[in-house]
Write a protein that holds these residues in place. Structure first.
Motif, mmCIF file in Angstrom:
data_model
loop_
_atom_site.group_PDB
_atom_site.id
_atom_site.type_symbol
_atom_site.label_atom_id
_atom_site.label_comp_id
_atom_site.label_asym_id
_atom_site.label_seq_id
_atom_site.Cartn_x
_atom_site.Cartn_y
_atom_site.Cartn_z
ATOM 1 N N GLU A 23 0.850 -1.196 0.000
ATOM 2 C CA GLU A 23 0.000 0.000 0.000
ATOM 3 C C GLU A 23 0.887 1.247 0.000
ATOM 4 N N GLY A 24 1.867 1.245 0.914
ATOM 5 C CA GLY A 24 2.764 2.397 1.050
ATOM 6 C C GLY A 24 3.600 2.582 -0.201
ATOM 7 N N VAL A 25 4.186 1.493 -0.676
ATOM 8 C CA VAL A 25 5.114 1.611 -1.801
ATOM 9 C C VAL A 25 4.376 1.977 -3.084
ATOM 10 N N SER A 26 3.293 1.272 -3.370
ATOM 11 C CA SER A 26 2.678 1.450 -4.693
ATOM 12 C C SER A 26 2.071 2.841 -4.873
ATOM 13 N N THR A 27 1.767 3.522 -3.770
ATOM 14 C CA THR A 27 1.233 4.879 -3.940
ATOM 15 C C THR A 27 2.354 5.918 -4.028
ATOM 16 N N LYS A 28 3.571 5.518 -3.695
ATOM 17 C CA LYS A 28 4.656 6.510 -3.627
ATOM 18 C C LYS A 28 5.672 6.414 -4.760
ATOM 19 N N ILE A 29 5.639 5.344 -5.529
ATOM 20 C CA ILE A 29 6.663 5.237 -6.575
ATOM 21 C C ILE A 29 6.020 5.391 -7.946
ATOM 22 N N ASN A 30 6.837 5.876 -8.888
ATOM 23 C CA ASN A 30 6.288 5.907 -10.243
ATOM 24 C C ASN A 30 7.148 5.080 -11.193
ATOM 25 N N TYR A 57 -2.696 -4.981 -6.000
ATOM 26 C CA TYR A 57 -1.759 -3.890 -6.313
ATOM 27 C C TYR A 57 -1.205 -4.022 -7.728
#
Ligand SMILES: Cc1cc2nc3c(=O)[nH]c(=O)nc-3n(C[C@H](O)[C@H](O)[C@H](O)COP(=O)(O)O)c2cc1C
Length: 217
Positions: A23-30, A57
């Motif tokens: 949840e944390g990673v997938s919303t913060k990386i592009n 995800y």
């Protein structure tokens, strides 16, 4: 140590933590995210609950080393579990585990009904750096393989020589020879002689002799 603290494959025992991380990673990386995982920590069926988390995800692919973490590298991989996973996963799956011979690849490809088109090979490639080429139908003579392998070996050794001190180079190369020795007919004898080399000078002399005298498979 790593897994006891809940890191590495220790996360497989904690699907909630896995979910929080994703949840944390997938919303913060592009950038695209891939996962490499085992079937579970102790239980090979844990992958079926983990896959439900992965399905939520966006992932580029999931590489599944089809063993449990507890198995480490021992015992056989479990392609049957992987097969059952194919229909459960929303994401592209990559199979990993025990592809040592060309025929291993072909029988797995049949088992998976040709539904998998990306594969990861570990020890099989260390034992036979020509394996991927051979899977693609390109076979070389023993002589050509030996010439190519010697060139590769020299580059690898030079690379280490530019970076590491002699005792560390020796340690690294001895680990490589655990696998490289399979390229030679006298596999056991060669590995033993490399393992017993106690300094880099003895080691390099032994390797020189191997390339002069020993026959490739
Ligand atoms: C010497 C060696 C180093 C490895 N290092 C890593 C690593 O850093 N990260 C990782 O995810 N897997 C690592 N692996 C595991 C492999 O990627 C692979 O999952 C495992 O060897 C199973 O595949 P195989 O049966 O084809 O060898 C390593 C394996 C070996 C033999």
């Amino acid at each position: 140590m790593v897994t006891k603290r809940g890191f590495g494959s220790g996360i497989l025992n904690e699907p909630d933590k896995l979910e929080r991380i994703l949840e944390g990673v997938s919303t913060k990386i592009n950038i695209e995210l891939s996962i490499k995982c085992r079937l579970g920590f102790e239980n090979e069926n844990d992958i079926f609950s983990l896959i439900k988390v992965y399905n939520k995800y966006p992932l580029k692919e999931i590489i599944v080393h089809s063993r449990t973490a507890k198995q480490m590298y021992k015992g056989l991989a479990k392609p049957d579990v992987f097969y059952d996973l194919i229909k459960e996963s929303k994401h592209k799956l990559v199979y990993n585990g025990d592809i040592i011979l060309v025929d291993d690849y072909y029988s797995l490809n049949t088992k998976f009904e040709k539904k998998i088109n990306t594969w990861m090979i570990g020890r099989g490639l260390l034992q036979n750096p020509f394996l991927a080429n051979e899977i693609n139908g390109n076979f070389l003579s023993s002589e050509s393989k030996k010439i190519l392998f010697e060139k590769f070996y020299n580059e690898l050794f030079e690379g280490y020589r530019n970076k590491l001190q002699p005792s560390h180079i020796l340690m690294r190369m001895q680990i490589h020879w655990e696998y490289f020795s399979f390229l030679f007919i006298n596999q056991r004898k060669i590995y033993k002689s490399i393992k017993k080399a106690n300094n880099i000078n003895v080691y390099t002399k032994r390797v020189d002799n191997i390339f002069i005298a020993e026959e490739f498979v």
